[in-house]
Design a protein around this motif. Structure first.
Motif, PDB file in Angstrom:
ATOM      1  N   UNK A  64       0.808  -1.221   0.000  1.00 49.91           N
ATOM      2  CA  UNK A  64       0.000   0.000   0.000  1.00 49.91           C
ATOM      3  C   UNK A  64       0.840   1.271   0.000  1.00 49.91           C
ATOM      4  N   UNK A  65       2.049   1.202   0.550  1.00 49.12           N
ATOM      5  CA  UNK A  65       2.915   2.384   0.512  1.00 49.12           C
ATOM      6  C   UNK A  65       3.379   2.687  -0.900  1.00 49.12           C
ATOM      7  N   UNK A  66       3.336   1.680  -1.762  1.00 50.83           N
ATOM      8  CA  UNK A  66       3.770   1.853  -3.141  1.00 50.83           C
ATOM      9  C   UNK A  66       2.607   2.188  -4.076  1.00 50.83           C
ATOM     10  N   UNK A  67       1.451   1.622  -3.793  1.00 54.37           N
ATOM     11  CA  UNK A  67       0.254   1.889  -4.597  1.00 54.37           C
ATOM     12  C   UNK A  67      -0.960   1.713  -3.697  1.00 54.37           C
ATOM     13  N   UNK A  68      -1.487   2.796  -3.135  1.00 57.61           N
ATOM     14  CA  UNK A  68      -2.623   2.687  -2.209  1.00 57.61           C
ATOM     15  C   UNK A  68      -3.823   1.994  -2.854  1.00 57.61           C
ATOM     16  N   UNK A  69      -4.320   0.972  -2.178  1.00 58.20           N
ATOM     17  CA  UNK A  69      -5.468   0.212  -2.661  1.00 58.20           C
ATOM     18  C   UNK A  69      -6.743   0.749  -2.022  1.00 58.20           C
ATOM     19  N   UNK A  70      -7.915   0.425  -2.580  1.00 57.06           N
ATOM     20  CA  UNK A  70      -9.181   0.848  -1.966  1.00 57.06           C
ATOM     21  C   UNK A  70      -9.283   0.375  -0.519  1.00 57.06           C
ATOM     22  N   UNK A  71      -9.923   1.145   0.308  1.00 56.00           N
ATOM     23  CA  UNK A  71      -9.973   0.863   1.743  1.00 56.00           C
ATOM     24  C   UNK A  71     -10.596  -0.494   2.058  1.00 56.00           C
ATOM     25  N   UNK A  72     -11.540  -0.942   1.236  1.00 54.77           N
ATOM     26  CA  UNK A  72     -12.244  -2.194   1.530  1.00 54.77           C
ATOM     27  C   UNK A  72     -11.332  -3.417   1.415  1.00 54.77           C
ATOM     28  N   UNK A  73     -10.207  -3.307   0.709  1.00 48.56           N
ATOM     29  CA  UNK A  73      -9.298  -4.447   0.532  1.00 48.56           C
ATOM     30  C   UNK A  73      -7.920  -4.179   1.115  1.00 48.56           C
ATOM     31  N   UNK A  74      -7.719  -3.051   1.740  1.00 45.90           N
ATOM     32  CA  UNK A  74      -6.376  -2.566   2.062  1.00 45.90           C
ATOM     33  C   UNK A  74      -5.588  -3.499   2.973  1.00 45.90           C
ATOM     34  N   UNK A  75      -6.246  -4.276   3.799  1.00 46.26           N
ATOM     35  CA  UNK A  75      -5.526  -5.159   4.718  1.00 46.26           C
ATOM     36  C   UNK A  75      -5.383  -6.589   4.196  1.00 46.26           C
ATOM     37  N   UNK A  76      -5.924  -6.855   3.012  1.00 46.14           N
ATOM     38  CA  UNK A  76      -5.879  -8.208   2.451  1.00 46.14           C
ATOM     39  C   UNK A  76      -4.744  -8.307   1.434  1.00 46.14           C
ATOM     40  N   UNK A  77      -3.697  -9.039   1.775  1.00 50.72           N
ATOM     41  CA  UNK A  77      -2.512  -9.133   0.914  1.00 50.72           C
ATOM     42  C   UNK A  77      -2.847  -9.581  -0.493  1.00 50.72           C
ATOM     43  N   UNK A  78      -3.677 -10.611  -0.610  1.00 50.41           N
ATOM     44  CA  UNK A  78      -3.965 -11.190  -1.914  1.00 50.41           C
ATOM     45  C   UNK A  78      -4.752 -10.203  -2.795  1.00 50.41           C
ATOM     46  N   UNK A  83      -4.876  -5.967  -7.094  1.00 53.06           N
ATOM     47  CA  UNK A  83      -5.109  -4.573  -7.494  1.00 53.06           C
ATOM     48  C   UNK A  83      -3.879  -4.009  -8.215  1.00 53.06           C
ATOM     49  N   UNK A  84      -2.701  -4.267  -7.655  1.00 52.73           N
ATOM     50  CA  UNK A  84      -1.466  -3.769  -8.267  1.00 52.73           C
ATOM     51  C   UNK A  84      -1.205  -4.457  -9.603  1.00 52.73           C
ATOM     52  N   UNK A  85      -1.430  -5.760  -9.642  1.00 52.66           N
ATOM     53  CA  UNK A  85      -1.203  -6.498 -10.888  1.00 52.66           C
ATOM     54  C   UNK A  85      -2.092  -5.964 -12.011  1.00 52.66           C
ATOM     55  N   UNK A  86      -3.326  -5.657 -11.690  1.00 50.47           N
ATOM     56  CA  UNK A  86      -4.251  -5.165 -12.710  1.00 50.47           C
ATOM     57  C   UNK A  86      -3.947  -3.732 -13.123  1.00 50.47           C
TER      58      UNK A  86
END
Length: 291
Positions: A64-78, A83-86
């Motif tokens: 998340x420090x490299x590419x902030x993800x939506x809050x609903x998934x932010x704690x889920x590694x997978x 999100x980053x891959x896409x």
């Protein structure tokens, strides 16, 4: 009372019964009668602060420090990895994961002890390569590491790659004295990572019929038990992998965990998988095993 059968049929041992059980497990490990299944919690055994993440949530935070993800998934590694891959491409995810786990981790005394035992199979379920480093430090040449690999990079119809401890890619490891199986991949020697949701789509489709599990692992687990150390089972992905890797093994199963910290899903998984819970801090259990 030191041995308890809970209302959800979970067998739990503590105090003197736990100490006796650990002594028996120490003897079983030395006799190659049980397979150690290692998790990221072992990184906390070191007196120094771990130099790499020691839980999936910490990997999610680093991504998340490299590419902030939506809050609903932010704690889920997978999900964060997906999100980053896409959004950024698979090569970016691969590079960031390699960077997050780049710092070499010194083997703990438990890793070093396990590396000296005549074990046929060791499972390492994290990306840090600490068990690999411990085996390499012994100078052994009879070890093969089999790593899970993603199909996102175009490897074709393969599920794993195998390496010797020098990092050279080799055969499947059926003739090795010890097979180190890292089902989710490892940062070394080739930065193989199964981490995004898409990495697991085909694996989870096929894992019930055991296709992604290496033959060397299937052969070596048959007449052995499993001993989980440093593992949590608070995510469906972690439970699925553990269940399928120990599938068709005939020996007893044990896990060192803090009973008070278990989720309901973890309790159900342990009970359904006939895993006896040793209710003891991991550090204390490790000290008793090597002492």
């Amino acid at each position: 009372m030191n041995t308890i059968v809970t209302t959800d049929s979970l067998l739990l041992v503590r105090n003197s019964d736990a100490e006796k059980r650990l002594q028996l497990l120490k003897e079983a490990l030395a006799a190659d009668a049980v397979v150690p299944y290692l998790g990221p919690g072992l990184l906390r055994l070191s007196s120094a602060r771990p130099t790499v993440p020691h839980e999936p949530e910490a990997v999610a935070a680093a991504l998340n420090t490299r590419a902030p993800a939506p809050s609903r998934i932010r704690t889920n590694m997978w999900s964060v990895a997906q999100f980053i891959e896409q959004r950024r491409h698979r090569r970016t995810l691969q590079t960031w994961m390699a960077d997050i786990f780049a710092s070499p981790v010194a083997p703990t005394i438990l890793h070093a002890w396990l590396a000296t035992l005549p074990l046929s199979l060791i499972i390492d379920s994290w990306y840090d390569a600490t068990m690999r480093a411990a085996l390499a430090e012994t100078g052994r040449t009879d070890v093969v590491e089999i790593q899970g690999v993603t199909r996102a990079t175009g490897y074709g119809d393969i599920w794993t790659k195998a390496y010797d401890l020098s990092g050279r890619e080799i055969g499947t490891g059926s003739a090795a004295k010890t097979v180190l199986y890292t089902p989710h991949g490892s940062v070394r020697p080739a930065a193989n990572f199964l981490v995004s949701d898409s990495d697991y789509v085909e694996v989870l489709t096929e894992i019930d019929i055991q296709r992604p599990i290496p033959e060397a692992v299937k052969e070596r687990r048959t007449n052995r038990g499993f001993f989980f150390l440093g593992c949590r089972f608070n995510d469906q992905m972690l439970r699925t992998y553990a269940r399928q890797i120990m599938k068709r093994s005939n020996g007893p199963r044990f896990a060192v965990l803090d009973a008070a910290a278990l989720t309901n899903n973890e309790r159900r998984f342990l009970a359904a998988s006939a895993i006896t819970l040793i209710d003891m801090p991991t550090g204390e259990a490790a000290a008793r095993l090597i002492g």
